[in-house]
Design an enzyme around this catalytic site. Structure first.
Site, mmCIF file in Angstrom:
data_model
loop_
_atom_site.group_PDB
_atom_site.id
_atom_site.type_symbol
_atom_site.label_atom_id
_atom_site.label_comp_id
_atom_site.label_asym_id
_atom_site.label_seq_id
_atom_site.Cartn_x
_atom_site.Cartn_y
_atom_site.Cartn_z
ATOM 1 N N ARG A 205 -3.138 -11.725 3.558
ATOM 2 C CA ARG A 205 -4.525 -11.771 3.027
ATOM 3 C C ARG A 205 -4.422 -11.829 1.629
ATOM 4 N NH1 ARG A 205 -7.748 -7.836 4.515
ATOM 5 N NH2 ARG A 205 -9.189 -9.850 3.945
ATOM 6 N N HIS B 277 -7.371 -8.201 -2.454
ATOM 7 C CA HIS B 277 -8.781 -7.392 -2.540
ATOM 8 C C HIS B 277 -8.571 -6.110 -2.761
ATOM 9 C CE1 HIS B 277 -6.931 -7.033 1.447
ATOM 10 N NE2 HIS B 277 -7.315 -5.958 1.627
ATOM 11 N N TYR C 204 -0.805 -9.674 0.598
ATOM 12 C CA TYR C 204 0.411 -8.892 1.404
ATOM 13 C C TYR C 204 0.349 -9.656 2.792
ATOM 14 C CZ TYR C 204 -3.500 -5.896 3.117
ATOM 15 O OH TYR C 204 -4.744 -5.626 3.780
ATOM 16 N N HIS D 92 -10.549 -2.702 -1.614
ATOM 17 C CA HIS D 92 -11.411 -2.077 -0.410
ATOM 18 C C HIS D 92 -12.571 -1.241 -1.305
ATOM 19 C CE1 HIS D 92 -9.142 -2.995 3.016
ATOM 20 N NE2 HIS D 92 -8.078 -2.961 2.416
ATOM 21 N N TYR E 100 0.890 -1.296 -0.060
ATOM 22 C CA TYR E 100 0.272 -0.056 -0.006
ATOM 23 C C TYR E 100 0.873 1.244 -0.122
ATOM 24 C CZ TYR E 100 -4.105 -2.531 0.989
ATOM 25 O OH TYR E 100 -5.458 -3.395 1.109
#
Lengths: 188, 259
Positions: B177, B180, B167, B182, B128
């Site tokens: 995870r 995905h 990640y 968000h 991120y």
């Protein structure tokens, strides 16, 4: 009825996507009649939650619930946030808690959303660790006649009433868990 | 005085807790318990939920004039480039280019028109663009990973992006995870507010992830997984995914139409 899309936690990394400059200023500093509502978001151990995001939605001072676009008004040249126009009242605020779990909202007092109804500010709470958001309400005064408040025991009722500080400033802490846990709402 | 951080728990401990909760939920469902349409707020395998969920039941709000309406957004709140996450910098981001599209509906199946959809995601390496994400995967100078748009008259949204990577996180040892995106959505009522995550089909990490599995009902979990749609893919350009979203909660519009 179609089954709903389930919720998932907001996680820790929303900070560069959702918060926007002036998100907590529904009116600019110094605006006549503005009030400040502020407080902390706390976990079950009483510790501040620095990665909570709060959203606020409310009636305008006359009780109107139409809202207005422009909370996230943009500069078309740079794409950055231009700030609200300062003319219309959008009724919507979004504030990321700071490192101390603290948040501040500068707004106008909501009017009654129906004749005789006790005004309040609706709050939606998101946080890392919270898998499905929670709703609560900030009431600025405590008088009889509100069907929600009147359904609660005094200690629970007190969690929904903002505490007046100096002129025009109110304190409202949100406790996700524990003895003084805030009342959270179900709309069916 | 320094304290030794606790030894991270292995995946097997989390797996056992998730399996026990799933078995109990399946038994309850077989015994006639209401369908669990949403994640459990109290889901101990997701360690961060332990102190961050209420222990008292939610209180039914007898009147909700304010919450049955909601904030509105308009053309001033988005720019045209916001829906294309591959065009926010001078160069092209690395990764597999994708188009994600779908419709936002209420529980009666009516489109949610002109409302704000916001997304954020990791880059193709699973990193991120956020200071707090410090795991050693490369940042992409041509990818921030945030987007916005307004739904059209059919409730449709469309984003162009790159497929995010999986990640690591620190819920337990070797926790990863599933990939995905968000999503944040508004309906016509504040009660319909939704923040969730869209997953990609056939991700091998699904069984290991306590956030995904906090939804104990298999059919409800499937509602978070997009469908690969070959008709949405563009030759020599991008792959396409479709994901429709149904917002929970009542609205003033429902009430006025007597539903």
């Amino acid at each position: 009825m179609r089954p709903p899309t389930p919720s998932q936690t907001i996680g820790p990394f929303y900070g560069y996507a959702l918060p926007f400059a002036g998100g907590g200023d529904l009116v600019p500093p110094g605006h006549p009649g503005a009030i400040i509502v502020h407080g902390a978001v706390l976990d079950g151990a009483g510790q501040p939650i620095p990665d909570a995001l709060l959203e606020f939605w409310q009636a305008d001072p006359a009780g109107g619930l139409t809202g207005a676009p422009g909370s996230m008004r943009r500069d078309p040249v740079t794409g950055s946030f231009a700030g609200r126009s300062g003319v219309g009242f959008t009724g919507f605020g979004r504030v990321a808690a700071d490192a101390d779990g603290h948040w501040t909202l500068r707004t106008l007092p909501p009017g009654p959303a129906a004749p005789g109804a006790l005004p309040y500010i609706s709050v939606c709470v998101f946080a890392r660790g919270l898998l499905h958001h929670l709703y609560t309400r900030v009431y600025l005064e405590d008088t009889a006649g509100d069907p929600l408040l009147d359904s609660l025991d005094p200690d629970r009722r007190a969690t929904l009433i903002a505490r007046p500080e100096q002129d025009g400033t109110y304190r409202f802490d949100i406790r996700l868990q524990g003895g003084e846990e805030t009342v959270f709402l179900d709309f069916g | 005085m320094s304290t030794t951080p606790p030894t991270p728990e292995p995946q097997a401990v989390i797996d056992a807790e998730m399996a026990r909760i799933r078995t109990e939920a399946e038994k309850a469902a077989a015994d006639g318990a209401p369908e669990e349409l949403q994640p459990r707020r109290d889901y101990p395998p997701y360690r961060s939920s332990v102190l961050r969920h209420p222990e008292r039941p939610l209180v039914a709000a007898p009147e909700a004039f304010t919450e049955l309406r909601g904030p509105v957004f308009g053309v001033t709140d988005v720019t045209e480039l916001d829906s294309d996450l591959t065009r926010q910098h001078h160069g092209e981001p690395l990764g597999e280019r994708i188009v994600v599209t779908g419709r936002v509906l209420d529980r009666d199946g009516r489109p949610v028109r002109g409302q704000l959809v916001e997304i954020w995601q990791a880059n193709a390496s699973g990193r991120y663009a956020h200071k707090r994400d410090q795991h050693p995967a490369p940042l992409d100078p041509n990818f921030t990973g945030t987007g916005r748009c307004l739904t059209d008259d059919e409730g449709r949204y469309t984003f162009t992006s790159i497929k995010p990577g999986a990640y690591p996180w620190r819920n337990h040892l070797n926790a990863w995870r599933p990939a995905h995106i968000h999503f944040s959505l508004f309906g016509t009522a504040f009660t319909q507010r939704l923040i969730t995550q869209m997953y990609f089909p056939n991700d091998p990490l699904f069984p290991y992830d306590p956030i995904f599995n906090s939804i104990t009902d298999e059919r409800a979990r499937q509602r978070l997984i997009a469908t690969y749609d070959h008709d949405l893919s563009s030759p020599e350009w991008s792959l396409g995914y479709r994901w429709d979203i149904v917002l929970d909660g009542p609205s003033a519009t429902c009430m006025e139409e007597g539903r």
